[in-house]
Design a protein around this motif. Structure first.
Motif, PDB file in Angstrom:
ATOM      1  N   ASP A 272       0.812  -1.234   0.000  1.00 30.84           N
ATOM      2  CA  ASP A 272       0.000   0.000   0.000  1.00 30.84           C
ATOM      3  C   ASP A 272       0.838   1.273   0.000  1.00 30.84           C
ATOM      4  OD1 ASP A 272      -2.265  -1.527   0.018  1.00 30.84           O
ATOM      5  OD2 ASP A 272      -2.523  -1.464   2.200  1.00 30.84           O
ATOM      6  N   CYS A 273       1.918   1.279  -0.744  1.00 32.39           N
ATOM      7  CA  CYS A 273       2.780   2.471  -0.708  1.00 32.39           C
ATOM      8  C   CYS A 273       2.357   3.552  -1.701  1.00 32.39           C
ATOM      9  CB  CYS A 273       4.230   2.085  -0.979  1.00 32.39           C
ATOM     10  SG  CYS A 273       4.970   1.249   0.436  1.00 32.39           S
ATOM     11  N   GLU A 274       1.629   3.128  -2.782  1.00 32.13           N
ATOM     12  CA  GLU A 274       1.366   4.055  -3.896  1.00 32.13           C
ATOM     13  C   GLU A 274       0.852   5.415  -3.430  1.00 32.13           C
ATOM     14  OE1 GLU A 274      -0.047   1.015  -3.638  1.00 32.13           O
ATOM     15  OE2 GLU A 274       1.474  -0.032  -4.840  1.00 32.13           O
ATOM     16  N   ASP A 275      -0.161   5.394  -2.564  1.00 28.08           N
ATOM     17  CA  ASP A 275      -0.769   6.663  -2.139  1.00 28.08           C
ATOM     18  C   ASP A 275      -0.440   6.970  -0.674  1.00 28.08           C
ATOM     19  OD1 ASP A 275      -2.146   4.622  -0.973  1.00 28.08           O
ATOM     20  OD2 ASP A 275      -4.131   5.531  -1.214  1.00 28.08           O
ATOM     21  N   ALA A 276       0.531   6.260  -0.115  1.00 26.74           N
ATOM     22  CA  ALA A 276       0.757   6.346   1.334  1.00 26.74           C
ATOM     23  C   ALA A 276       1.329   7.700   1.755  1.00 26.74           C
ATOM     24  CB  ALA A 276       1.682   5.226   1.783  1.00 26.74           C
ATOM     25  N   GLU A 277       0.698   8.249   2.763  1.00 26.77           N
ATOM     26  CA  GLU A 277       1.203   9.507   3.330  1.00 26.77           C
ATOM     27  C   GLU A 277       2.207   9.222   4.450  1.00 26.77           C
ATOM     28  OE1 GLU A 277      -2.037  11.982   4.473  1.00 26.77           O
ATOM     29  OE2 GLU A 277      -2.855  12.028   2.444  1.00 26.77           O
ATOM     30  N   VAL A 278       2.056   8.017   5.036  1.00 26.38           N
ATOM     31  CA  VAL A 278       3.058   7.550   6.000  1.00 26.38           C
ATOM     32  C   VAL A 278       3.549   6.197   5.517  1.00 26.38           C
ATOM     33  CG1 VAL A 278       3.594   7.174   8.428  1.00 26.38           C
ATOM     34  CG2 VAL A 278       1.453   8.288   7.789  1.00 26.38           C
ATOM     35  N   VAL A 279       4.841   6.037   5.422  1.00 20.24           N
ATOM     36  CA  VAL A 279       5.392   4.730   5.050  1.00 20.24           C
ATOM     37  C   VAL A 279       6.197   4.211   6.237  1.00 20.24           C
ATOM     38  CG1 VAL A 279       7.023   3.507   3.560  1.00 20.24           C
ATOM     39  CG2 VAL A 279       5.416   5.149   2.581  1.00 20.24           C
ATOM     40  N   VAL A 302      -6.468   6.114   7.487  1.00 22.59           N
ATOM     41  CA  VAL A 302      -5.154   6.753   7.343  1.00 22.59           C
ATOM     42  C   VAL A 302      -4.418   6.095   6.179  1.00 22.59           C
ATOM     43  CG1 VAL A 302      -2.954   7.245   8.481  1.00 22.59           C
ATOM     44  CG2 VAL A 302      -5.067   7.204   9.821  1.00 22.59           C
ATOM     45  N   LYS A 303      -3.852   6.894   5.307  1.00 27.32           N
ATOM     46  CA  LYS A 303      -3.137   6.344   4.158  1.00 27.32           C
ATOM     47  C   LYS A 303      -1.724   5.946   4.595  1.00 27.32           C
ATOM     48  CE  LYS A 303      -5.625   8.665   0.477  1.00 27.32           C
ATOM     49  NZ  LYS A 303      -5.607   9.825  -0.438  1.00 27.32           N
ATOM     50  N   ALA A 304      -1.617   4.695   5.022  1.00 30.20           N
ATOM     51  CA  ALA A 304      -0.329   4.185   5.496  1.00 30.20           C
ATOM     52  C   ALA A 304       0.156   3.072   4.578  1.00 30.20           C
ATOM     53  CB  ALA A 304      -0.461   3.666   6.919  1.00 30.20           C
ATOM     54  N   GLY A 305       1.457   2.881   4.521  1.00 27.15           N
ATOM     55  CA  GLY A 305       2.038   1.811   3.709  1.00 27.15           C
ATOM     56  C   GLY A 305       3.246   1.215   4.424  1.00 27.15           C
ATOM     57  N   LEU A 306       3.701   0.088   3.897  1.00 27.03           N
ATOM     58  CA  LEU A 306       4.873  -0.579   4.479  1.00 27.03           C
ATOM     59  C   LEU A 306       5.943  -0.742   3.407  1.00 27.03           C
ATOM     60  CD1 LEU A 306       6.424  -2.383   6.605  1.00 27.03           C
ATOM     61  CD2 LEU A 306       5.134  -4.309   5.672  1.00 27.03           C
ATOM     62  N   PHE A 307       7.133  -0.329   3.723  1.00 26.14           N
ATOM     63  CA  PHE A 307       8.282  -0.634   2.863  1.00 26.14           C
ATOM     64  C   PHE A 307       9.202  -1.550   3.651  1.00 26.14           C
ATOM     65  CE2 PHE A 307      12.631   0.085   1.348  1.00 26.14           C
ATOM     66  CZ  PHE A 307      12.462  -0.258   0.017  1.00 26.14           C
ATOM     67  N   ARG A 308       9.408  -2.749   3.111  1.00 23.96           N
ATOM     68  CA  ARG A 308      10.214  -3.733   3.842  1.00 23.96           C
ATOM     69  C   ARG A 308      11.415  -4.153   3.000  1.00 23.96           C
ATOM     70  NH1 ARG A 308      10.471  -9.509   4.466  1.00 23.96           N
ATOM     71  NH2 ARG A 308       8.879  -9.844   2.879  1.00 23.96           N
ATOM     72  N   PRO A 309      12.614  -3.709   3.381  1.00 27.90           N
ATOM     73  CA  PRO A 309      13.794  -4.203   2.664  1.00 27.90           C
ATOM     74  C   PRO A 309      13.979  -5.693   2.991  1.00 27.90           C
ATOM     75  CG  PRO A 309      14.313  -2.272   4.030  1.00 27.90           C
ATOM     76  CD  PRO A 309      12.973  -2.761   4.446  1.00 27.90           C
ATOM     77  N   VAL A 310      14.060  -6.514   1.985  1.00 28.24           N
ATOM     78  CA  VAL A 310      14.424  -7.925   2.210  1.00 28.24           C
ATOM     79  C   VAL A 310      15.950  -8.012   2.099  1.00 28.24           C
ATOM     80  CG1 VAL A 310      14.114 -10.309   1.428  1.00 28.24           C
ATOM     81  CG2 VAL A 310      12.206  -8.679   1.279  1.00 28.24           C
ATOM     82  N   THR A 311      16.488  -7.282   1.147  1.00 29.51           N
ATOM     83  CA  THR A 311      17.930  -7.027   1.154  1.00 29.51           C
ATOM     84  C   THR A 311      18.120  -5.750   1.954  1.00 29.51           C
ATOM     85  OG1 THR A 311      18.261  -8.034  -1.006  1.00 29.51           O
ATOM     86  CG2 THR A 311      19.958  -6.512  -0.255  1.00 29.51           C
ATOM     87  N   LEU A 312      18.771  -5.880   3.084  1.00 30.82           N
ATOM     88  CA  LEU A 312      18.952  -4.708   3.946  1.00 30.82           C
ATOM     89  C   LEU A 312      20.172  -3.891   3.519  1.00 30.82           C
ATOM     90  CD1 LEU A 312      18.391  -3.081   6.545  1.00 30.82           C
ATOM     91  CD2 LEU A 312      19.682  -4.832   7.789  1.00 30.82           C
ATOM     92  N   GLU A 375      -0.079   7.626  13.549  1.00 32.34           N
ATOM     93  CA  GLU A 375      -1.089   8.678  13.752  1.00 32.34           C
ATOM     94  C   GLU A 375      -0.431   9.981  14.203  1.00 32.34           C
ATOM     95  OE1 GLU A 375      -3.678   6.369  16.309  1.00 32.34           O
ATOM     96  OE2 GLU A 375      -5.116   6.142  14.663  1.00 32.34           O
ATOM     97  N   GLU A 376       0.535   9.832  15.088  1.00 31.71           N
ATOM     98  CA  GLU A 376       1.255  11.009  15.572  1.00 31.71           C
ATOM     99  C   GLU A 376       2.003  11.712  14.446  1.00 31.71           C
ATOM    100  OE1 GLU A 376       2.631   9.621  19.777  1.00 31.71           O
ATOM    101  OE2 GLU A 376       4.268  10.718  18.783  1.00 31.71           O
ATOM    102  N   ALA A 377       2.599  10.899  13.569  1.00 37.49           N
ATOM    103  CA  ALA A 377       3.434  11.452  12.500  1.00 37.49           C
ATOM    104  C   ALA A 377       2.637  12.361  11.582  1.00 37.49           C
ATOM    105  CB  ALA A 377       4.070  10.317  11.709  1.00 37.49           C
ATOM    106  N   LEU A 378       1.323  12.113  11.474  1.00 37.41           N
ATOM    107  CA  LEU A 378       0.506  12.897  10.546  1.00 37.41           C
ATOM    108  C   LEU A 378      -0.122  14.115  11.208  1.00 37.41           C
ATOM    109  CD1 LEU A 378      -1.156  10.207   8.287  1.00 37.41           C
ATOM    110  CD2 LEU A 378       0.772  11.714   7.798  1.00 37.41           C
TER     111      LEU A 378
END
Ligand SMILES: Cc1ncc(C[n+]2csc(CCOP(=O)(O)OP(=O)(O)O)c2C)c(N)n1
Ligand code: SF4
Ligand SMILES: [Mg+2]
Lengths: 379, 288
Positions: A272-279, A302-312, A375-378
């Protein structure tokens, strides 16, 4: 055991079975919680697969033995936790310098020092990147499930062999010890990756030749190349050099090897990163909690998304920038006092708020803690 | 690596030619004039030559030190690793590639100080490889600091008032730790050293050969031990060949050294046992 049928397995066992599936033929290690199940499983499985397991006198010896086996041509691996990872660092540097393919598993526990041997942590994120002295190529993979522990171990071997470099598999104690249902699909030859064996005239052979793809062909002992490998800075012929002009050239090749292969190294997951206001950017077990937090946030609108590095490492910068293109804030939960967040801060745009969420008390971060930060971040 | 005649084709009339075993393109070598390590290297190559070891199947692993730098000159598969770790590296190499003949070259600092743990456990395990421990009683490479074998009262850069620590006897330690072949020889007696190395390499198990070597430039100068020939002749005064062990009862110096084969034991080799055990258990359906 039918490899295709789903089985219940612990992350550490999945890692061991992944190694066997990837053709690992040598394991050297020294017991340390919470990684010991990997050694125990390898001790059973390796002889059946025609390989050799050895418990060495310490982690320094284990790592040296792994580099030795690798330079002999074998797929080799070791596993440990933070304190042992520190002891391995010198010979991880040797592996990088000799270009000995190998896999080093670190199942992270609380530190520093003996710390909390049975409690989870993600506090070796920077040790994996900077732990050994000098500049060197670094790859570290970070699975977030038992299934991924299996798959990423296989990928770790493939990258190590193809690129002739040590690869670190960073798991946290939760991933190492939790039991999930997994399918152990045997890897294809492509997924296993192959070492580039030297197959050229012996006359004038250069064991560290500068090649198009940055990876020198590997001279297998016994094949007649009679090459020299050293931890000293060496020229293409393998022999030491301190000539600044040559050192610059050969070290650029060594360090550039990673950049040339980002297409196969980089791996990440976006939710859900495309429109995410918080990632939320997280790895390992923290990413599992983050996933739940992002879902809960979306339910609240809340428009939230997750970015997960599998290769860190190397950090998938390009993918991160794309995933956070719309983001006003980036939340970084990690089980340490703030490590990966430094990389995120480096990559974030000035107007993006970077919000760390840290725990270093031996407890995983709960989804509600991440949700509160979202929630705080926004606001 | 230039094409040279295969070892079988070399004349076998006793005319060992060291050039057949060296990477001549690397000459001149880095060693100081009169350094004992060069004599030891010659003896090793002579032994390999007489044993007709195939260079392609020879792996030489070395640590860090002047001793460790010698490996690069050998025309074989050579691995110059980290300080103190050549035995651990070689353990992995040999386990992965039992078909290779594995020789480890190390120093007194390399094997008895920083690598002491690996030394003990290599002796205990009995994996088929040979350690050549070049003992010059000093850290040569780093400029002459004290080592675990520096003779009492001698001066080094870190014992400016004379060494106050007792020494390790590498051969005693090796025997206590279970090594199945232990020997010592001085560079003075190069042919004897060559013969001892031949026995050690041919031994099926872990073999240790301590070579009494001389650091002429640093240790020798610092302690007024004379030039290289004088230092080598001093070995003669201090040596007690194993054959005379029971007839010469007065030590010539605080730590007299015995030479020759000091221990030879019959004990199963590591990988032989590992393979036999795992095979047998596997056939019965797994371990415990
Ligand atoms: C981890 C580490 N510590 C210290 C050094 C520095 N160092 C290089 S050689 C050496 C001592 C070598 O002494 P020895 O093994 O007796 O070899 P020699 O030079 O006398 O042949 C030391 C301390 C190093 N290379 N690596
Ligand atoms: S410093 Fe000593 S040990 Fe090193 S090469 Fe010179 S004489 Fe030999
Ligand atoms: Mg020395």
């Amino acid at each position: 055991m039918n490899a295709q049928a789903p089985v219940n397995l612990q992350g550490n066992h999945a890692c061991a079975l992944g190694a066997i599936a990837a053709g690992c033929a040598f394991y050297a290690g020294y017991p340390i919680t919470p990684s010991s199940e990997i050694a125990e499983r390898m001790a059973r499985e390796l002889p059946k697969a025609g390989g050799v397991f050895i418990q060495m006198e310490d982690e320094i010896a284990s790592m040296a033995a792994v580099v030795g086996a690798s330079m002999g041509g074998a797929r080799a691996m070791t596993a440990t936790s933070g304190p042992g990872f520190s002891l391995k660092q010198e010979n991880i540097g040797l592996a990088a310098m000799m270009e000995a393919p190998c896999v080093i598993v670190n199942v992270m526990r609380g530190g520093p020092s003996t710390g909390m041997p049975t409690r989870p942590a993600q506090a070796d994120i920077m040790q994996a990147r900077w732990g050994s002295h000098g500049d060197r190529p670094v790859i570290a993979l970070c699975p977030a499930s038992v299934q991924e522990a299996y798959a990423e171990t296989i990928r770790a071997f493939a990258l190590a062999e193809r690129l002739r470099t040590p690869v670190v598999l960073l798991m946290d104690e939760v991933i190492g010890h939790m039991v999930e249902t997994v399918t152990l699909t045997p890897p294809t030859e492509e997924e296993k990756g192959a070492r580039k064996w030297a197959d050229e005239p012996k006359e004038g052979f250069l064991p560290y030749r500068i090649t198009e793809d940055g990876v020198p062909p590997f001279p297998r002992p016994g094949d007649g190349y009679r090459a020299h490998a050293t931890g000293l800075t060496h020229d293409e012929n393998g022999f030491p050099t301190q000539d600044p002009a040559r050192v610059a050239v050969v070290m650029r090749r060594l360090l550039g090897k990673i950049d040339k292969h980002r297409d196969i190294i980089d791996k990440w997951e976006c939710v859900d990163c495309e429109d995410a206001e918080v990632v939320v950017t997280a790895v390992g077990i923290s990413a599992r909690a983050a996933r739940a937090a992002v879902r809960a946030a979306r339910e609240k609108g809340v428009k939230a998304g997750l970015f997960r590095p599998v290769t860190l490492w190397p950090f998938p910068e390009e993918a991160f920038r794309a995933a956070t293109a719309q983001a006003r804030a980036i939340v970084v939960p990690e089980m340490n006092a703030g490590q990966m967040v430094l990389e995120v801060q480096r990559l974030a745009r000035d107007e993006q708020a970077v919000v760390p969420v840290n725990r270093f008390d031996g407890e995983p971060i709960a989804p509600r803690e991440i949700l509160a930060s979202i929630e705080e971040a926004l606001t | 690596m230039n094409e040279r005649p295969a070892p079988e084709k070399l004349p076998r009339d006793g005319s060992f030619d060291i050039r057949d075993w060296l990477r001549l393109e690397l000459m001149p070598h880095f060693m100081c004039p009169g350094c004992g390590h060069g004599i030891a290297l010659r003896a090793l190559l002579w032994a390999l030559d007489e044993l007709r070891v195939n260079k392609d199947d020879l792996a030489v692993v070395s640590g860090i030190g002047c001793s460790g730098r010698t490996a690069a000159y050998i025309d074989a598969n050579t691995f110059h690793v980290t300080h103190g770790r050549p035995l651990a590296f070689a353990t992995g190499l040999k386990l992965a590639r039992p078909d290779l003949t594995v020789v480890v070259i190390s120093g007194d600092g390399d094997s008895l100080a920083i690598g002491g743990n690996h030394f003990l456990h290599a002796c205990r395990r009995n994996l088929d490889m040979t350690l050549i421990l070049l003992n010059n009683e000093i850290y040569g490479m780093t400029g002459g600091q004290v080592s675990p074998t520096t003779t009492a009262e001698r001066f080094t850069t870190t014992t400016p008032f004379g060494n106050n620590e007792p020494v390790f006897d590498a051969c005693e330690v090796a025997q206590a730790a279970g090594a199945t072949f232990v020997g010592r020889e001085a560079t003075l007696q190069t042919p004897n050293l060559k013969d001892l190395l031949k026995d050690a390499i041919a031994h099926h198990g872990f073999s240790v050969v301590e070579v009494i070597s001389d650091c002429t430039e640093i240790y020798g100068r610092k302690n007024d031990l004379g030039n290289s020939p004088e230092m080598i002749l001093a070995q003669k005064r201090e040596m007690r060949p194993e054959a005379y062990r029971n007839t010469v009862d007065t030590p010539f110096r605080p730590n007299p050294f015995n030479t020759g084969v000091l221990a030879r034991r019959d004990r199963p080799e590591y990988l032989d046992v590992y393979r036999a055990r795992t095979e047998a258990l596997r056939r019965q359906g797994g371990g415990k």
